[in-house]
Write an enzyme that holds these catalytic residues in place. Structure first.
Site, short mmCIF file in Angstrom:
data_model
loop_
_atom_site.label_atom_id
_atom_site.label_comp_id
_atom_site.label_asym_id
_atom_site.label_seq_id
_atom_site.Cartn_x
_atom_site.Cartn_y
_atom_site.Cartn_z
N ASP A 14 -23.96 26.02 4.41
CA ASP A 14 -25.25 25.54 4.29
C ASP A 14 -25.28 23.95 4.09
O ASP A 14 -26.04 23.33 4.88
CB ASP A 14 -26.15 26.23 3.23
N ARG A 94 -29.66 23.73 -12.27
CA ARG A 94 -30.39 22.97 -11.19
C ARG A 94 -30.85 21.61 -11.91
O ARG A 94 -30.86 20.49 -11.23
CB ARG A 94 -31.41 23.68 -10.51
N ASP A 123 -34.57 28.25 -6.64
CA ASP A 123 -33.69 26.87 -6.86
C ASP A 123 -34.43 25.59 -6.21
O ASP A 123 -34.18 24.72 -6.68
CB ASP A 123 -32.10 26.97 -6.40
N SER A 174 -24.27 36.34 -1.57
CA SER A 174 -24.71 35.01 -1.82
C SER A 174 -24.52 34.71 -3.27
O SER A 174 -25.17 35.43 -4.16
CB SER A 174 -26.04 34.88 -1.36
N1 ARG Z 1 -32.01 34.78 -9.01
C1 ARG Z 1 -31.27 33.79 -9.68
C2 ARG Z 1 -32.23 32.72 -10.38
O1 ARG Z 1 -33.28 32.40 -9.57
C3 ARG Z 1 -30.14 33.34 -9.20
C4 ARG Z 1 -30.12 32.36 -8.01
C5 ARG Z 1 -28.80 32.18 -7.32
N2 ARG Z 1 -28.86 30.92 -6.53
C6 ARG Z 1 -28.32 31.17 -5.27
N3 ARG Z 1 -28.44 29.88 -4.41
N4 ARG Z 1 -27.47 31.87 -4.91
O2 ARG Z 1 -31.85 32.07 -11.13
#
Ligand code: ARG
Length: 402
Positions: A14, A94, A123, A174
């Site tokens: 990505d 983040r 995110d 993912s």
């Molecule tokens: N659902 C989790 C969160 O919102 C994990 C997110 C994982 N992010 C990713 N880009 N795979 O914190």
């Protein structure tokens, strides 16, 4: 002169495609910023990949210590778990990455920063809200959200532009990973009825195949900071790593939940956060000795709010600062040691001791040496139950005698 864009770069498909796409679409110099938060990076390989994808420059920042101290530690001390279960693994990295994006953008005179998030997750909200708080004038670009390419189209784009397509094992998932844990989404996990397959996990062994004997570990805290495991003093990053390895070998720290995302979607989430499971249990073990009752109860309520706020991307906010000040106040008294037993997926505090312990053996004991004023209890209960008794007598006058 071209505009400069700073892209939060992971080295995956990505962000590699995003890098090239941004450079072409905006006719810009794109600086790839790779932040090490303990996800296990091969900086050389990722740098080469970014340059091959068209980066004008690559910056690699080892932020593990900063991440552990400024982001993970407050969450450990607060005991913050989103929806009571998720130790905020991705939600924590983040704001840190956002802060570095802004710093590099400022240093390089960039007009925009960019991330590789889709439009369906949390995110994107966290990155953009962090940047909004730290640099309200800076534009944030979200190419992956904007272009709407399917995975096949992305791969085709990558091949056309000579971008190496990283072939990962666990391709169907993912994954996001840092020193506080790992999240696994998508692929077969999208069916909430299907149990997560073993190959989804990397930090924990399955409880069935875990070490056959229980293991008791001692975690020592000084004013809320974990400083030693089994008597060995370790810096915070190493200590989190050690805790993760110990707990992971016992199958501790797996979480399977249906989570409510900020963007309104229910999603099936698998996490493994062995260090968080062990350290949070241990922290709670010491804290429960030193934390006065009402303070402990209020802290627990605020911890849930604190977790929700972080989950929702509001790390840099006045409410965060206020809640953090409350948590900080409690943290100062957490000096002591917890004994935690790890065994086939379970992690239980089996002993604790603390410098400022409020546990009074004389008050608690049923044996010799009891110092509790038993007579006072009767008077206390008389007054305590008076409103209830008065209410009962007024509403049920036939059945209750006062
Ligand atoms: N659902 C989790 C969160 O919102 C994990 C997110 C994982 N992010 C990713 N880009 N795979 O914190």
């Amino acid at each position: 002169m071209n505009d400069t864009i700073v892209l939060a770069y992971s080295g995956g498909l990505d962000t590699s495609v995003a890098l090239r796409w941004l450079a072409d679409e905006y006719d810009a110099d794109v600086i790839a910023l790779l932040i090490d938060v303990g996800q296990g990076i091969d900086a050389e390989a990722v740098t080469a990949r970014a340059l091959a994808a068209g980066a004008s420059d690559v910056e690699v920042i080892d932020a593990r210590e900063e991440f552990a101290t400024d982001y993970v530690l407050p969450v450990l001390q607060a005991g913050a778990l989103y929806e009571g279960r998720y130790p905020l693994v991705s939600a924590l990295s983040r704001p840190l990455i956002g802060r570095h994006l802004v710093a590099v953008a400022r240093a390089r005179g960039a007009t925009a920063v960019a991330h590789g998030c889709t439009g369906k997750g949390n995110d994107q909200v966290r990155f953009e809200t962090a940047v909004a708080a730290l640099a309200p004038d800076l534009a944030v670009l979200a190419p992956v959200r904007d272009w709407g390419m399917t995975r096949e189209q992305e791969i085709a784009y990558a091949e056309q532009h000579g971008i190496e397509v990283p072939v990962k094992s666990g391709e169907a998932f993912s994954i996001d990973h840092n020193l506080w844990g790992r999240s696994i989404e998508a692929g077969p996990l999208e069916d909430p009825w299907v149990e997560a397959p073993e190959q989804a996990f990397a930090l924990t062994i399955s409880p069935e195949r875990a070490l056959p004997a229980p293991q008791v570990v001692e975690i020592e805290f000084e004013q809320g900071l974990p400083v030693a495991i089994d008597g060995e003093r370790l810096d915070l990053v190493s200590l989190i790593g050690r805790a993760g390895a110990l707990a992971g070998a016992h199958g501790v720290g797996r979480i399977d939940m249906i989570e409510n995302r900020l963007v309104g979607i229910k999603s099936r989430e698998i996490y493994e956060a062995p260090a968080a499971a062990l350290l949070m249990a241990a922290y709670g073990g010491v804290e429960e000795l030193v934390c006065e009752r009402d303070l402990a109860h209020t802290k627990q309520e605020l911890a849930l709010q604190y977790a929700t706020l972080i989950y929702n991307g509001l790390w840099y906010s006045p409410l965060w600062a206020a809640l953090q000040a409350f948590m900080q106040h409690v943290t100062g008294s957490v000096t002591g040691t917890a004994k935690v037993k790890l065994y086939r997926g379970s992690c239980a505090v089996v002993g604790r001791t603390a410098e400022g312990s409020l546990y009074d053996h004389g008050l608690a004991t049923y044996e010799e040496g009891d110092s509790f004023h038993h007579g006072a209890a009767a008077g206390f209960i008389h007054v305590w139950s008076l409103p209830t008794k008065t209410w009962a007598a007024a509403t049920q006058p036939d059945t209750v005698e006062v």
